[in-house]
Each structure stands twice: as structure tokens, then as C-alpha cells.
Scaffold this active site. Sequence first.
Site, PDB file in Angstrom:
ATOM      1  N   ARG A  56       0.860  -1.188   0.000  1.00  0.00           N
ATOM      2  CA  ARG A  56       0.000   0.000   0.000  1.00  0.00           C
ATOM      3  C   ARG A  56       0.892   1.233   0.000  1.00  0.00           C
ATOM      4  O   ARG A  56       2.054   1.143   0.411  1.00  0.00           O
ATOM      5  CB  ARG A  56      -0.854   0.031   1.274  1.00  0.00           C
ATOM      6  CG  ARG A  56      -1.851  -1.096   1.334  1.00  0.00           C
ATOM      7  CD  ARG A  56      -2.588  -1.104   2.669  1.00  0.00           C
ATOM      8  NE  ARG A  56      -3.435  -2.276   2.756  1.00  0.00           N
ATOM      9  CZ  ARG A  56      -3.636  -2.987   3.862  1.00  0.00           C
ATOM     10  NH1 ARG A  56      -3.038  -2.634   5.002  1.00  0.00           N
ATOM     11  NH2 ARG A  56      -4.412  -4.037   3.844  1.00  0.00           N
ATOM     12  N   ARG A 149     -10.106   3.607   5.822  1.00  0.00           N
ATOM     13  CA  ARG A 149      -8.660   3.468   5.596  1.00  0.00           C
ATOM     14  C   ARG A 149      -8.301   3.682   4.128  1.00  0.00           C
ATOM     15  O   ARG A 149      -7.157   3.982   3.796  1.00  0.00           O
ATOM     16  CB  ARG A 149      -8.216   2.077   6.080  1.00  0.00           C
ATOM     17  CG  ARG A 149      -6.734   1.944   6.268  1.00  0.00           C
ATOM     18  CD  ARG A 149      -6.363   0.643   6.957  1.00  0.00           C
ATOM     19  NE  ARG A 149      -6.618  -0.527   6.116  1.00  0.00           N
ATOM     20  CZ  ARG A 149      -6.403  -1.779   6.487  1.00  0.00           C
ATOM     21  NH1 ARG A 149      -5.917  -2.035   7.686  1.00  0.00           N
ATOM     22  NH2 ARG A 149      -6.667  -2.782   5.680  1.00  0.00           N
ATOM     23  N   ARG A 160     -12.879  -9.261   3.252  1.00  0.00           N
ATOM     24  CA  ARG A 160     -12.393  -9.038   4.615  1.00  0.00           C
ATOM     25  C   ARG A 160     -13.548  -9.044   5.616  1.00  0.00           C
ATOM     26  O   ARG A 160     -13.402  -9.529   6.734  1.00  0.00           O
ATOM     27  CB  ARG A 160     -11.570  -7.734   4.679  1.00  0.00           C
ATOM     28  CG  ARG A 160     -10.195  -7.912   4.085  1.00  0.00           C
ATOM     29  CD  ARG A 160      -9.451  -6.619   3.796  1.00  0.00           C
ATOM     30  NE  ARG A 160      -8.262  -6.900   3.008  1.00  0.00           N
ATOM     31  CZ  ARG A 160      -7.008  -6.863   3.451  1.00  0.00           C
ATOM     32  NH1 ARG A 160      -6.749  -6.487   4.678  1.00  0.00           N
ATOM     33  NH2 ARG A 160      -5.990  -7.168   2.676  1.00  0.00           N
TER      34      ARG A 160
END
Length: 211
Positions: A56, A149, A160
Site C-alpha cells: 500500500r 482506511r 475481509r
Amino acid sequence: MYMRHFIRLFSAMAGPRPLVFSGPSGAGKSTLLKKLMGEYDSVFGFSVSHTTRKPRPGEQNGIDYHYVSREEMQAGIDNGDFIESAEFSGNLYGTSKAAVQAVQAQNLICILDIDMQGVKNIKKTDLNPLYISIQPPSLEVLEERLRGRKTESEESVQKRLRAAKADMEFSKEPKVFDVVIINNNLEEAYGSLKQALQEEIHKVKKTKASS
Ligand SMILES: Nc1ncnc2c1ncn2[C@@H]1O[C@H](COP(=O)(O)OP(=O)(O)OP(=O)(O)O)[C@@H](O)[C@H]1O
Ligand SMILES: Nc1nc2c(ncn2[C@@H]2O[C@H](COP(=O)(O)O)[C@@H](O)[C@H]2O)c(=O)[nH]1
């Protein structure tokens, strides 16, 4: 007599007891760990996992993860280089023996941040860590945090969240975790974490002071 002496010597060589942190993606494990390692920099060491997911923005190879191809990771797993590994949200993740040894060689408390499959697999090893589960106050709050996020695609958020439901149930099973912390208010959760680790932190500080 000799056996007892040997066990004591071996425990000292193996260093302090490792910590396993687990809990749904987005519950706040990394946030709490960063605070902990920032406050106690010479007490804890992070076991840097391998993963096949892409970094990321801001993540660094060798610090957050070792970013590898699926072929490279599979070859390492087949070669017995990993204590545990798991497929999570479409990617492979794993803890290498070298990652844990690197931390233990410095006599630091080794921290593993792993999913629930990893917890099940570590329980089959002789690592003997303290198991800590970080849980969100609810699935709704977790979804807000994961989306907030801004690191995941819609598909990844959905994967997730599905994994999170199973993880939240798993954390309620008796005798799996030594400590379960609900991360609602960050400062309160951090306070509970420090309290749970007080004894281990004290032991490491004492050993360092006397060496
Ligand atoms: N107590 C809290 N209140 C509000 N937001 C929080 C709290 N704890 C963490 N967050 C935020 O929630 C998001 C997810 O946290 P974090 O990345 O630490 O989760 P994680 O459990 O490490 O996830 P992953 O397993 O995917 O690495 C981050 O944006 C973080 O700033
Ligand atoms: N079983 C393992 N799980 C791991 C490992 N390293 C990280 N993780 C877990 O993966 C998810 C997703 O992480 P992300 O960085 O992509 O958000 C999270 O629950 C981690 O705890 C590992 O070595 N083994």
C-alpha cells in the site's frame, strides 16, 4: 536436576515469550502495535511477514512485509521456511522461521500479527506465545474503519468482512486467546493492552538492565 537446569537454560536462550496479535482486518491491530512499539522501542520486535499482496502507499519492503510473488512464496513454504502460512483475501501471508529468529536473537518480545488460520497453525508449534485478540466493537464499525482506511477495493472489503464474521466468532471460543481487547476508544484499548503486557515488559526491561 540436570533436566530442570537444561529447561531453564533453554528458556533463557529462547528469550522472552512471543506475542500473537490477531483479529479482523481493520480492527486496529497495526494502530495499537505502532503505539506500543513507539513507546517501548527496545522491548518489542516485529516479525516481518511475507505476503503476495501488493504494497500500500507508504508501506516499505522489509519493514511492513516482505513482498514476494506467489511462486517465490510457495517455493519457501514447500522448502519448510515458514512456521505458518495462510491464504487471506486472495493473497498468501506467512511467518518465516527467519523473521522470528531475527527478533529473538535480539532478546526482544517477538510480535506476530496474523489472521485466525495463523493462530490455529501456531498453536500446533512449540512457539508458546501469549495470544491477544483485537476486536472491533461491531461489524458496522469495522466496515466504517476498513472503508475509511481507503486501502481496499470493494471486492477486498467484502472478502475481509466475510472473514471478520468468522474471526469475531472465533475470538469467543474458550481457551483460544489469553486476552481479548475490544478496540472501541483507542486510548482505552491501548491502556488495556499495556496492562495485559505489564509483566512481560517488566521482565524484558529487568533482563536488559542486568546485562
Ligand atoms: N479505536 C479506533 N477508533 C477509530 N478508528 C480506529 C481505531 N483504531 C484503529 N482505527 C482506524 O481503523 C483503521 C484500521 O486500523 P488498522 O489498519 O490498525 O487495522 P488492522 O487490524 O491492523 O488491519 P489489517 O489486519 O488489515 O492490517 C485505520 O484507519 C485506523 O486509523
Ligand atoms: N496467517 C498470517 N496472517 C497474516 C500474516 N501477516 C499478516 N497477516 C494477516 O493478514 C490480514 C490482512 O493483512 P493486510 O496487511 O493485508 O491488511 C490481517 O488479518 C493480518 O493479521 C502472516 O504472516 N500470517
